[in-house]
Design a protein around this motif. Structure first.
Motif, short mmCIF file in Angstrom:
data_model
loop_
_atom_site.label_atom_id
_atom_site.label_comp_id
_atom_site.label_asym_id
_atom_site.label_seq_id
_atom_site.Cartn_x
_atom_site.Cartn_y
_atom_site.Cartn_z
N LEU A 149 10.75 19.03 11.47
CA LEU A 149 9.35 19.41 11.28
C LEU A 149 9.26 20.78 10.61
O LEU A 149 8.35 21.03 9.82
CB LEU A 149 8.64 19.42 12.63
N ALA A 151 11.14 22.04 8.31
CA ALA A 151 11.28 21.91 6.86
C ALA A 151 10.06 21.19 6.26
O ALA A 151 9.64 21.49 5.15
CB ALA A 151 12.55 21.17 6.51
N VAL A 153 6.94 21.40 7.23
CA VAL A 153 5.73 22.21 7.17
C VAL A 153 5.89 23.46 6.32
O VAL A 153 4.90 24.13 6.03
CB VAL A 153 5.23 22.61 8.59
N LYS A 178 5.46 31.70 9.58
CA LYS A 178 5.83 31.31 10.94
C LYS A 178 5.36 29.91 11.31
O LYS A 178 5.38 29.55 12.47
CB LYS A 178 5.32 32.32 11.96
N PHE A 179 4.94 29.13 10.33
CA PHE A 179 4.50 27.77 10.62
C PHE A 179 5.69 26.95 11.15
O PHE A 179 5.54 26.13 12.06
CB PHE A 179 3.95 27.13 9.34
N MET A 181 8.02 27.98 12.96
CA MET A 181 8.28 28.33 14.36
C MET A 181 7.35 27.57 15.30
O MET A 181 7.72 27.20 16.40
CB MET A 181 8.11 29.83 14.57
N THR A 182 6.11 27.33 14.85
CA THR A 182 5.21 26.53 15.68
C THR A 182 5.55 25.05 15.53
O THR A 182 5.27 24.27 16.42
CB THR A 182 3.74 26.75 15.29
N GLY A 183 6.16 24.69 14.41
CA GLY A 183 6.54 23.30 14.21
C GLY A 183 7.73 22.90 15.04
O GLY A 183 7.80 21.79 15.55
N CYS A 184 8.69 23.80 15.20
CA CYS A 184 9.92 23.48 15.92
C CYS A 184 9.63 23.33 17.41
O CYS A 184 9.15 24.25 18.04
CB CYS A 184 10.96 24.57 15.73
N PRO A 185 9.92 22.14 17.99
CA PRO A 185 9.64 21.98 19.41
C PRO A 185 10.75 22.55 20.30
O PRO A 185 10.66 22.46 21.51
CB PRO A 185 9.53 20.46 19.58
N SER A 187 12.10 25.79 20.03
CA SER A 187 12.14 27.26 19.98
C SER A 187 13.45 27.76 19.38
O SER A 187 14.05 28.70 19.87
CB SER A 187 11.99 27.86 21.38
N ARG A 189 13.87 29.00 16.43
CA ARG A 189 13.74 29.99 15.36
C ARG A 189 13.34 31.36 15.87
O ARG A 189 12.64 31.47 16.87
CB ARG A 189 12.71 29.48 14.34
#
Lengths: 327, 445
Positions: A149, A151, A153, A178-179, A181-185, A187, A189
């Protein structure tokens, strides 16, 4: 027993050579590229070695080629770093039954990637899935998902998925939104909130494959150490682990190694009921876990000796709460 | 037919455009100081890095994004309201439609700036255009917001055009200073209300009104999808697009009511903005508030009842750490304005405006509760000893820039209200029965 060991060591050699061939192929491609530029004569002299290819053929190649591939650092440019190592699909297996939270993986990673102390690409969690479940140590790198996710976003293509399965971040492209970072479930990053104050070594050029130096205002994360992989070595965390918790290898060759033993990936996963964390999210991680059964150490072994500031991290885990209460 | 004449109205509103009063200057300086303080905050952030904000690796988006959503929401609400009011030719729209349009424009200028504060590498912003990846919702948002900017500015410019011409034509009578005459002449781009011009203007304003309604809905949904497409608990919701749109209109209607109250007071517009206007917009607020409450309830009810692990963690967090904020934004913020408007005895101008103010605050908090608690509830538990890494709280830098944003909103309104009457003269004198006799194509040929 002795036979067993010998067997193991020959397997290890097999894998080394196996990884070496892959790397050699790359190095070969690289060196032809270099040759084109430098007009250097072909190194076709001396020793030949027999190596086994991935499809089981025995072939003879230049020994130097393997050596070259193993030892020398090759500079991989930002563009080349987008391609991935050919014919590879890297995979990691983490054996939770062996982890005692020695934190050597964390330290080796921080050291190797010149990370500021507050940033950990590899994190070790104390997990307890529910109040009555058993706690266990859970080392967590980036999962290098096949459906990443982060990559998807990224608005500028600063983070990308390569053919060899690795997800990298180009910190010269990253705009720091930082999108991802919110995309990665998971954490996975980290963001460099201030100047990391790490200087590049003089003369060295930036490559996303090492990601040194970290840059202020950009995102970074575990990268599976492609610089080491190109040399036929294990990622820093796997190399540093004293317990052999972290196996690393290639899905195409169907083999993983922790540096001590080399095993067939599919057998390992089948026999030990390997699983991926939060499979339900559909992210298709490249990191597998072996469940913490028949453990080598009680979980306390990794907790009691910790520095107070690290110990405090786990204060909300139900197991720790009840443990502290007892004392 | 309308009982107002252009000349009469212009003469009446002339004092508004005259030299600023002492009060005006005092407020202006006050907001300017707030703005300067915000710029000092920005300077601090630029020199010391984002470490001066409260954002850390778990909560990577904070007050900046909240402000971004908030101001963009107010802007879309303005666009939606002015579009609808214009198209339906609601007769009571006339004294307030200019404010609605100005809300759109002013908050559209402020909103996107907050994104810039949040971005780690300011100077690489052009990469969004040089290396865009159309798969990324942020690129959708870039396209959407730039479309919105163009669309809204055209719509608003068209609605200003007639007044610019009026001001240009009546410059003598109004005793305007030379630079103003030049300005109005320039902005009126030769509009002299010939039949063809009139019809073209009428036609294009209708087209733009319809378009910005669509644009507003799409653009704000795109913004909602930035959150909706991720897997984060609380964000990964199919309802987010429409929910954001409704929440936006709710807050924007609140802003409109508060502005009506303010301008009515300072420019003594009691004869134009009457109680009926407050009640009408109030009823709109009531309906939208009911929808907003319904959406909120629906979203949280399904999450709470099903109690998937992450949803439960999130809702536990909302009711444990954010209890009062949650109560304020989703109970008080919905029920109080509705109660005020529902009961005739409570339905005074001041009460309605107070309810609207609560709406605005509640909706700001609502966005905060959407952004921050979710990021504090990742799938893997936060195991960290650094308090600021575990829980987010905005620092003075973020607050200074927030207040700077509000200050700029007020400053722009103050400046614009000195340049054009805050009540659209052309709308007031326009006849409701105006119809297009010929179709425009024949006029163009």
């Amino acid at each position: 027993m002795a036979e067993n060991k010998e067997n193991e060591s020959s397997r290890r050699n097999f894998l080394r050579v196996g990884l070496g061939v892959g790397a050699a192929a790359v190095a070969g491609a690289m060196s032809t590229k270099l040759l084109a530029k430098d007009d250097k004569p072909e190194t076709g002299k001396g020793e030949k070695v027999k190596v086994l290819t991935t499809d089981g053929k025995l072939i003879e190649i230049d020994a130097e080629q393997v050596g070259l591939a193993r030892k020398k650092d090759i500079y991989i440019s930002r563009d080349e770093a987008r391609q991935g190592i050919p014919n590879r699909k890297f995979v990691m297996v983490i054996d939770l039954a062996k982890c005692k939270n020695a934190r050597k993986c964390v330290e080796a990673c921080q050291e190797g990637h010149k990370l500021p102390k507050e940033h950990e690409w590899m994190k070790v969690y104390m997990m307890q899935d529910s109040d009555d479940a058993a706690p266990y140590w859970f080392p967590k790198p980036c999962f290098h998902c096949d459906n990443p996710l982060c990559a998807s976003v990224c608005p500028v293509g600063a983070t990308y998925k390569r053919s060899d399965g690795i997800v990298l971040v180009d910190t010269e492209r990253c705009i720091g939104c930082k999108f991802c970072m919110t995309g990665c479930p998971y954490s996975a990053r980290v963001f460099h909130w201030k100047d990391p104050e790490v200087k590049a070594e003089p003369g060295s050029k930036y490559s996303p494959e090492l990601n040194v130096p970290p840059r202020e205002g950009t995102v970074s994360k575990c990268i599976f150490c492609p610089d080491k992989l190109r040399k036929g070595e294990l990622p820093r965390c796997a190399e540093a682990c004293p317990m052999g918790v972290i196996y690393f290898g290639d899905l195409i060759e169907d083999v993983v190694t922790n540096g001590v033993e080399t095993v067939r990936f599919s057998d390992l996963i089948r026999d030990r009921a390997g699983y991926r964390h939060l499979e339900s999210l559909g992210t298709q991680p490249s990191v597998y876990y072996l469940p913490p059964v028949a453990r080598l150490f009680p979980v306390d072994r990794g907790y009691d000796g910790l520095k107070p500031n690290i110990k405090e991290r786990f204060k909300d885990v139900p197991y720790v709460i009840s443990k502290e209460k007892k004392q | 037919m309308s009982s107002y004449t252009t000349e009469g109205l212009l003469t009446e509103f002339a004092p508004q455009l005259a030299r600023p009063s002492k009060n005006w200057i005092t407020w202006f300086v006050f907001f300017l100081l707030l703005f300067v303080f915000g710029m000092y905050g920005l300077y601090t952030q630029l020199t010391k890095g984002h470490i001066v904000t409260g954002m850390r690796d778990n909560v990577v988006w904070g007050i900046y994004i909240v402000n971004f959503i908030f101001f963009m929401g107010v802007s879309y609400a303005g666009a939606l309201l002015s579009g609808v009011l214009h198209l339906f030719k609601t007769s009571w729209r006339k004294p307030i439609i200019r404010m609605t349009e100005l809300i759109t424009m002013v908050s559209l200028i402020i909103g996107p700036v907050f994104i810039l504060f949040c971005i780690g590498r300011f100077e690489r912003l052009p990469y969004l255009i040089i290396f865009p990846r159309i798969q990324s919702p942020i690129v959708w948002d870039v396209i959407a917001i730039s479309t919105d900017l163009v669309g809204c500015f055209i719509f608003i410019y068209l609605s200003f055009l007639e007044d610019m011409a009026h001001l240009r034509d009546n410059a003598e009578a109004l005793n305007l200073s030379p630079w103003r005459r030049k300005l109005y002449k320039y902005l009126a781009i030769g509009y002299t209300a010939t039949p063809i011009q009139k019809k073209l203007l009428y036609f294009s304003r209708n087209v733009m009104a319809a378009m910005i309604i669509a644009i507003a809905i799409i653009v704000y949904s795109v913004l909602a999808w930035i959150f909706g497409v991720t897997l984060q608990p609380g964000w990964h919701s199919t309802i987010f697009g429409p929910y954001f749109v409704i929440a936006a209109v709710y807050s924007g209607t609140g802003v409109l009511l508060v502005l009506m109250w303010v301008f009515r007071r300072i420019y003594h517009l009691e004869n134009y903005i009457k109680k009926q206007h407050f009640v009408n917009v109030g009823v709109l607020l009531f309906i939208i508030g009911a929808f907003y409450g319904y959406f909120t309830f629906s979203d949280y009810l399904t999450k709470w009842y099903g109690s998937a692990r992450m949803d439960k963690l999130l809702i536990d967090k909302l009711f444990r750490n954010y209890y009062w904020l949650f109560i304020f934004s989703n109970y008080v913020g919905v029920l109080l304005p509705m109660i005020i408007i529902a009961f005739r005895r409570l339905r005074t101008i001041n009460n309605i405006s107070f309810g609207a103010l609560i709406t605005i605050l509640a909706l700001w908090v609502n966005r905060y509760l959407i952004v921050v608690p979710t990021l504090e509830t990742p799938y893997l538990p936060i195991q960290d000893t650094r308090l600021d890494w575990v829980r987010y709280s905005g620092t003075w830098v973020e607050w200074s820039l927030t207040f700077a944003g509000i200050a700029v909103f007020c400053l722009l309104f103050m400046i614009i209200s000195k340049l054009v009457p805050i009540i659209a003269v052309s709308e007031m004198v326009e006849s409701d029965e105006y119809v297009v006799e010929d179709d425009v194509e024949s006029l163009l040929s």
